[in-house]
Design an enzyme around this catalytic site. Sequence first.
Site, PDB file in Angstrom:
ATOM      1  N   TYR A 135      -1.389 -17.701  36.774  1.00 25.67           N
ATOM      2  CA  TYR A 135      -2.772 -17.980  37.160  1.00 25.67           C
ATOM      3  C   TYR A 135      -3.660 -18.289  35.959  1.00 25.67           C
ATOM      4  O   TYR A 135      -4.877 -18.232  36.044  1.00 25.67           O
ATOM      5  CB  TYR A 135      -3.373 -16.772  37.901  1.00 25.67           C
ATOM      6  CG  TYR A 135      -2.995 -16.633  39.359  1.00 25.67           C
ATOM      7  CD1 TYR A 135      -1.679 -16.738  39.781  1.00 25.67           C
ATOM      8  CD2 TYR A 135      -3.970 -16.367  40.325  1.00 25.67           C
ATOM      9  CE1 TYR A 135      -1.337 -16.584  41.112  1.00 25.67           C
ATOM     10  CE2 TYR A 135      -3.635 -16.216  41.660  1.00 25.67           C
ATOM     11  CZ  TYR A 135      -2.310 -16.314  42.046  1.00 25.67           C
ATOM     12  OH  TYR A 135      -1.989 -16.143  43.367  1.00 25.67           O
ATOM     13  N   LYS A 185      12.146 -13.270  36.743  1.00 29.03           N
ATOM     14  CA  LYS A 185      13.121 -14.270  37.209  1.00 29.03           C
ATOM     15  C   LYS A 185      13.761 -14.807  35.944  1.00 29.03           C
ATOM     16  O   LYS A 185      13.732 -16.011  35.668  1.00 29.03           O
ATOM     17  CB  LYS A 185      12.403 -15.351  38.037  1.00 29.03           C
ATOM     18  CG  LYS A 185      13.315 -16.368  38.695  1.00 29.03           C
ATOM     19  CD  LYS A 185      14.286 -15.789  39.704  1.00 29.03           C
ATOM     20  CE  LYS A 185      15.262 -16.877  40.148  1.00 29.03           C
ATOM     21  NZ  LYS A 185      16.381 -16.313  40.953  1.00 29.03           N
ATOM     22  N   ASP A 218      13.568 -12.635  43.627  1.00 31.80           N
ATOM     23  CA  ASP A 218      14.181 -12.946  44.928  1.00 31.80           C
ATOM     24  C   ASP A 218      14.893 -11.713  45.485  1.00 31.80           C
ATOM     25  O   ASP A 218      14.780 -11.385  46.672  1.00 31.80           O
ATOM     26  CB  ASP A 218      15.110 -14.168  44.826  1.00 31.80           C
ATOM     27  CG  ASP A 218      16.038 -14.143  43.610  1.00 31.80           C
ATOM     28  OD1 ASP A 218      15.912 -13.231  42.764  1.00 31.80           O
ATOM     29  OD2 ASP A 218      16.900 -15.041  43.510  1.00 31.80           O
ATOM     30  N   ASP A 242       1.544 -11.581  43.699  1.00 35.04           N
ATOM     31  CA  ASP A 242       0.800 -12.114  44.845  1.00 35.04           C
ATOM     32  C   ASP A 242       1.728 -12.236  46.057  1.00 35.04           C
ATOM     33  O   ASP A 242       1.402 -11.785  47.161  1.00 35.04           O
ATOM     34  CB  ASP A 242       0.214 -13.479  44.479  1.00 35.04           C
ATOM     35  CG  ASP A 242      -0.487 -14.129  45.655  1.00 35.04           C
ATOM     36  OD1 ASP A 242      -1.286 -13.439  46.315  1.00 35.04           O
ATOM     37  OD2 ASP A 242      -0.224 -15.320  45.928  1.00 35.04           O
ATOM     38  N   ASP A 246       2.141  -9.795  49.711  1.00 33.23           N
ATOM     39  CA  ASP A 246       2.048 -10.247  51.106  1.00 33.23           C
ATOM     40  C   ASP A 246       3.231  -9.721  51.909  1.00 33.23           C
ATOM     41  O   ASP A 246       3.094  -9.399  53.096  1.00 33.23           O
ATOM     42  CB  ASP A 246       1.960 -11.775  51.202  1.00 33.23           C
ATOM     43  CG  ASP A 246       0.537 -12.255  51.507  1.00 33.23           C
ATOM     44  OD1 ASP A 246      -0.410 -11.666  50.931  1.00 33.23           O
ATOM     45  OD2 ASP A 246       0.369 -13.194  52.316  1.00 33.23           O
TER      46      ASP A 246
HETATM   47  C1  IPM Z   1      -4.842 -12.419  46.772  1.00 29.90           C
HETATM   48  C2  IPM Z   1      -5.187 -13.803  47.207  1.00 29.90           C
HETATM   49  C3  IPM Z   1      -5.737 -14.593  46.028  1.00 29.90           C
HETATM   50  C4  IPM Z   1      -4.707 -14.591  44.933  1.00 29.90           C
HETATM   51  C5  IPM Z   1      -6.137 -16.028  46.370  1.00 29.90           C
HETATM   52  C6  IPM Z   1      -7.163 -16.041  47.458  1.00 29.90           C
HETATM   53  C7  IPM Z   1      -6.589 -16.809  45.167  1.00 29.90           C
HETATM   54  O1  IPM Z   1      -4.082 -14.436  47.772  1.00 29.90           O
HETATM   55  O2  IPM Z   1      -5.733 -11.709  46.270  1.00 29.90           O
HETATM   56  O3  IPM Z   1      -3.694 -12.012  46.922  1.00 29.90           O
HETATM   57  O4  IPM Z   1      -3.758 -15.379  44.973  1.00 29.90           O
HETATM   58  O5  IPM Z   1      -4.840 -13.796  44.023  1.00 29.90           O
HETATM   59 MN    MN Z   2      -2.364 -13.147  47.968  1.00 26.86          MN
END
Ligand code: IPM
Ligand code: MN
Length: 347
Positions: A135, A185, A218, A242, A246
């Site tokens: 990032y 990775k 992975d 990130d 999720d």
């Molecule tokens: C998160 C979100 C953000 C990220 C996006 C919205 C830029 O997905 O906080 O996980 O990738 O950091």
């Molecule tokens: Mn995210």
Amino acid sequence: MKSYSIALIPGDGIGPDVTAAAWSVLQTAAKHAGLALAGTEFPWSCKFYRDSGRMMPEDGIETLRGFDAILLGAVGWPAEVPDSVSLHGLLLPIRKAFVQYANIRPHRLLPGVTGPLRAENFDILCIRENTEGEYSGAGGRVHQGTLDEVAVETSIFTRAGVERILRFGFEQARARRGRLASVTKSNAQKYSMVFWDEITRKLAAEYPDVAVTSYHVDALAARMIMAPETLDVVVASNLFGDILTDIGAAIQGGLGYAASANINPDRSAPSMFEPVHGSAPDIAHLGIANPIATIWSGAMMLEHLGETATAGRIMKAVEATTARGIGTTPGKDRTEAITAAVIAALN
Ligand code: IPM
Ligand code: MN
């Protein structure tokens, strides 16, 4: 009376609903504890962008710097402002400017919440590097729109940046069950990720009480689904973290339960607390957003501020609420009803 100044950035979509919910829970808990939480709300959002051409004013960062902490709802309204513009105009610059290098995301099932897995007894703390890596924003495009177009986006890993996030991970593991999964990775990415693995090994010598294992991302992704109970603290780069968080949100029942804290461990600037979920345009204005992720993030804020007992009481109230089946089925309970139940449990 102890008092804290909190910057509130409700943002877009369901952001204002969940921020208001968390704020009323925080106010109730603070009152019981004899704390004063003074909130100052900032309307920075895609609507603000439409009116001003910016996601926040030019001196937005300097304005926020004076607060003890920031509570943020959600940023993004892609129908009107591209996500690449809105996020780079508000959320991401705050994380970087305030050196909130540790993004902490807890993943466990609240009582009464059914996740998609058979496994129920997992308790994972993901630590995501939050200021550099994939990032970093280093890159560019040349020959735009032509067949010769080139797009470059370079990940940047610094020794200082990698070492401090790994050290943070080791410390968290030491304070929990003593197990750390360091995620890379390095079989495919032979510079940055080999570098990360090397620093992991170097620090491991300083933390003989922590059992550290290096995983490829992975394999770790699969492990979070197949054997999540084998994981304790997970530390990963910005993008890997990130994606893994999720998965973490999914296995804990959904994004409505996924809390996060963007921490500046040195306390040289305010930290920021936000749910992992976004602005959820599809359910904005319906009043059915689950506020639990934001309430939990608010509890993490109080913990960071040193109000550990009050943070614990909020989590107990959240758990009592979900244990009664409130806020455990998407769309069944309204945001206000879930919030009221948490407040009733606090009282
Ligand atoms: C998160 C979100 C953000 C990220 C996006 C919205 C830029 O997905 O906080 O996980 O990738 O950091
Ligand atoms: Mn995210």
